[in-house]
Design a protein around this motif. Structure first.
Motif, short mmCIF file in Angstrom:
data_model
loop_
_atom_site.label_atom_id
_atom_site.label_comp_id
_atom_site.label_asym_id
_atom_site.label_seq_id
_atom_site.Cartn_x
_atom_site.Cartn_y
_atom_site.Cartn_z
N ALA A 64 0.81 -1.22 0.00
CA ALA A 64 0.00 0.00 0.00
C ALA A 64 0.85 1.26 0.00
O ALA A 64 0.39 2.32 -0.43
N GLY A 65 2.07 1.19 0.51
CA GLY A 65 2.96 2.35 0.48
C GLY A 65 2.76 3.34 1.60
O GLY A 65 3.13 4.51 1.47
N MET A 66 2.20 2.90 2.73
CA MET A 66 2.08 3.80 3.88
C MET A 66 3.47 4.05 4.48
O MET A 66 4.21 3.11 4.75
N LEU A 67 3.80 5.29 4.67
CA LEU A 67 5.05 5.67 5.35
C LEU A 67 4.66 6.08 6.76
O LEU A 67 4.61 7.25 7.11
N ALA A 68 4.35 5.05 7.56
CA ALA A 68 3.63 5.26 8.83
C ALA A 68 4.52 4.95 10.02
O ALA A 68 4.24 4.03 10.80
N ALA A 69 5.59 5.72 10.19
CA ALA A 69 6.49 5.47 11.31
C ALA A 69 5.80 5.63 12.65
O ALA A 69 6.12 4.93 13.62
N VAL A 70 4.83 6.54 12.73
CA VAL A 70 4.17 6.81 14.01
C VAL A 70 3.05 5.81 14.27
O VAL A 70 3.01 5.16 15.32
N THR A 71 2.13 5.65 13.33
CA THR A 71 0.98 4.77 13.60
C THR A 71 1.35 3.30 13.46
O THR A 71 0.55 2.44 13.85
N GLU A 72 2.55 2.97 12.96
CA GLU A 72 3.00 1.58 12.95
C GLU A 72 3.74 1.22 14.24
O GLU A 72 4.24 0.11 14.37
N LEU A 73 3.84 2.15 15.18
CA LEU A 73 4.54 1.87 16.43
C LEU A 73 3.85 0.74 17.18
O LEU A 73 2.64 0.74 17.38
N HIS A 74 4.64 -0.26 17.60
CA HIS A 74 4.13 -1.36 18.40
C HIS A 74 4.94 -1.46 19.69
O HIS A 74 6.11 -1.07 19.73
N TYR A 75 4.32 -1.97 20.73
CA TYR A 75 5.02 -2.13 22.00
C TYR A 75 6.23 -3.04 21.82
O TYR A 75 6.19 -4.05 21.13
N GLY A 76 7.34 -2.64 22.44
CA GLY A 76 8.56 -3.43 22.37
C GLY A 76 9.38 -3.20 21.12
O GLY A 76 10.39 -3.88 20.92
N GLU A 77 8.97 -2.27 20.27
CA GLU A 77 9.69 -2.01 19.02
C GLU A 77 10.28 -0.61 18.99
O GLU A 77 10.33 0.04 17.95
N GLU A 78 10.76 -0.15 20.14
CA GLU A 78 11.29 1.21 20.20
C GLU A 78 12.54 1.38 19.32
O GLU A 78 12.74 2.44 18.73
N LEU A 80 13.19 -0.26 16.56
CA LEU A 80 12.71 -0.19 15.19
C LEU A 80 12.07 1.16 14.90
O LEU A 80 12.19 1.69 13.80
N LEU A 81 11.40 1.73 15.89
CA LEU A 81 10.83 3.07 15.72
C LEU A 81 11.92 4.06 15.34
O LEU A 81 11.72 4.90 14.45
N ALA A 82 13.06 3.99 15.99
CA ALA A 82 14.15 4.93 15.69
C ALA A 82 14.60 4.79 14.24
O ALA A 82 14.87 5.79 13.56
N LEU A 83 14.68 3.54 13.75
CA LEU A 83 15.09 3.33 12.36
C LEU A 83 14.00 3.82 11.41
O LEU A 83 14.29 4.45 10.39
N ASN A 84 12.74 3.53 11.74
CA ASN A 84 11.63 4.00 10.90
C ASN A 84 11.60 5.52 10.82
O ASN A 84 11.38 6.09 9.74
N LEU A 85 11.80 6.18 11.95
CA LEU A 85 11.79 7.64 11.96
C LEU A 85 12.95 8.21 11.16
O LEU A 85 12.81 9.23 10.47
N GLU A 86 14.11 7.56 11.26
CA GLU A 86 15.28 8.01 10.50
C GLU A 86 15.01 7.92 9.00
O GLU A 86 15.35 8.81 8.23
N SER A 87 14.35 6.82 8.59
CA SER A 87 14.05 6.67 7.18
C SER A 87 12.98 7.66 6.73
O SER A 87 13.06 8.23 5.64
N ALA A 88 11.97 7.87 7.59
CA ALA A 88 10.92 8.85 7.26
C ALA A 88 11.52 10.24 7.10
O ALA A 88 11.10 11.01 6.23
N ARG A 89 12.50 10.56 7.93
CA ARG A 89 13.16 11.87 7.84
C ARG A 89 13.88 12.03 6.51
O ARG A 89 13.94 13.12 5.93
N ARG A 90 14.41 10.94 5.98
CA ARG A 90 15.15 10.99 4.72
C ARG A 90 14.23 10.97 3.49
O ARG A 90 14.69 11.25 2.38
N TYR A 91 12.96 10.61 3.67
CA TYR A 91 12.10 10.37 2.52
C TYR A 91 11.90 11.58 1.61
O TYR A 91 11.97 11.44 0.38
#
Length: 414
Positions: A64-78, A80-91
């Motif tokens: 689907a192509g969602m770039l959802a670093a925030v709403t894809e946050l799951h417990y215990g994946e902090e 991964l959140l940092a990596l997702n946010l870093e990639s979202a920042r570069r997008y």
């Protein structure tokens, strides 16, 4: 642009069966992860060959192509959140650079996401997620049901509340894949259009691959980016096979006729009967509805049950969806890892690096993955956010993917 080295097959051909070819980097898998790795490495001055019969294919064709670093946050994946946010920042910069290199639009939209609740239990879950987001330093705003419907009038009257996240964006993965293929070609990347049949070794080191057509390709650095099939490549020692498995997802595509526009202005997602459903409106009038999450091995059958469940849940969220034409159904295989996070870096075998296991975040992680792999291939230090995701974290307890020992050609990645 780099000239092809003597003996390399042409960008659109298979080469001479049995002939050896050399490059600095050999990428196994031509999905978006393999493509972005090849493009970024070529821009660093390396000669690169990608082995895949259909570059630009793979799970991205149904994503689907969602770039959802925030709403894809799951417990215990902090982490991964940092990596997702870093990639979202570069997008934004990544998308602009890719468009400039190819002249192609990517369907990149900064439209935001609205995650909504349809009953009291969902509302409590979203409230807890909102608290986690705030504790993690993320920006999201709690809305009442009325405020949600004011933003998106097509929402069902029973919506009880929601989270507005303006920082989540979207991109069209099919257009992204097409652009990456063209960018690679313009950067001098060579495409060997055949399946990778076997990893070749010299002593205790990976030195290349033999294609299904018999062509032998050599490179001092090999990147395994085969998506869900990365754990099935013949010739990879068992102790370094990535623990990647296929996770099936069924997706629907509908078309919003002009008389119904605007239908939705942003991505809308919810949990309905315990299952996640999302609706992603494209700028071209397409509406993507997904996605199931099924542990069904290598099955990619579109089932009546999967289509029914997606339409049923989407209808509860946005009742007007049943008036739209259903234009496509599809199923793909996400590359899942034991912790649902990617494997980026040295495999434990000299000469072999991994770029796989991205699960539901492959499209989101495309920019940072390309940069991380290019860093590693050129001896540079990757960003700190990527360091928790080396394959070494599974070295002590590696459990190979289902059917890992099966001798089959390697398919393209997601």
């Amino acid at each position: 642009m780099h000239a092809r080295r003597s003996g390399q097959p042409g960008a659109h051909g298979r080469g001479t069966p049995g002939a050896a070819a050399t490059s600095d980097v050999l990428v196994i898998g031509g999905g978006i992860i393999g493509l972005v790795t090849a493009w970024r490495a070529a821009l660093r001055g390396l000669s690169v060959t990608v082995v895949d019969p259909e570059p630009g294919g793979g799970a991205a064709r149904v994503a689907a192509g969602m770039l959802a670093a925030v709403t894809e946050l799951h417990y215990g994946e902090e982490a991964l959140l940092a990596l997702n946010l870093e990639s979202a920042r570069r997008y934004p910069g990544f998308a602009a650079e890719l468009t400039e290199a190819t002249g192609l639009g990517l369907g990149y939209r900064r439209c935001g996401t609205l995650a909504v609740a349809l009953d009291a239990d969902d509302r409590a879950h979203l409230r807890a997620l909102h608290a986690l987001q705030l504790r993690s330093g993320l920006e999201s705003e709690w809305l009442t049901g009325r405020e949600c419907r004011r933003l998106e009038p097509m929402l069902a009257p029973g919506v009880r509340g929601g989270l507005r996240v303006d920082g989540d964006h979207q991109i069209d993965p099919r257009r992204l894949a097409t652009a990456l293929v063209l960018a690679c070609e313009r950067a001098g990347v060579v495409f060997h259009r055949a399946w990778a049949a076997r990893l070749d070794m010299a002593g205790e080191r990976a030195v290349g691959v033999t294609g299904e057509d018999g062509t032998v390709l050599h490179a001092p650095q090999v990147v395994l980016a085969g998506g869900s099939t990365s754990g099935r490549l013949t010739g990879v020692p068992e102790d370094v096979l990535p623990p990647v498995r296929p996770v099936k997802g069924q997706v629907l595509r509908l078309t919003v006729p002009p008389r119904h526009a605007p239908f939705l202005s942003r991505t809308v997602r919810a949990v309905v009967r315990g299952g996640h459903v999302y609706l992603v409106p494209r700028e071209n009038g397409e509406l993507v509805v997904g996605a199931t999450t099924e542990e069904q091995g290598w099955d990619t059958t579109v089932t009546a049950g999967g289509v029914y469940e997606l339409l049923r849940d989407a209808h509860e969220l946005v009742p007007g969806i049943t008036e739209l034409p259903l234009t496509e159904t599809g199923a793909g295989l996400r590359p899942g890892s034991p912790d649902n996070a990617p494997l980026l870096g040295p495999s434990g075998l000299d000469g072999l690096l991994l770029a796989t296991g991205h699960h539901r975040n492959g499209v989101l992680l495309t920019p940072v993955t390309g940069d991380v792999m290019a860093d590693l291939l050129t001896g540079a230090e990757p960003p700190e956010a990527a360091r928790p995701f080396t394959p070494a974290r599974f070295a002590a307890t590696t459990a190979t993917a289902p059917a890992a020992a099966v001798s089959t050609p390697l398919e393209h990645s997601a």
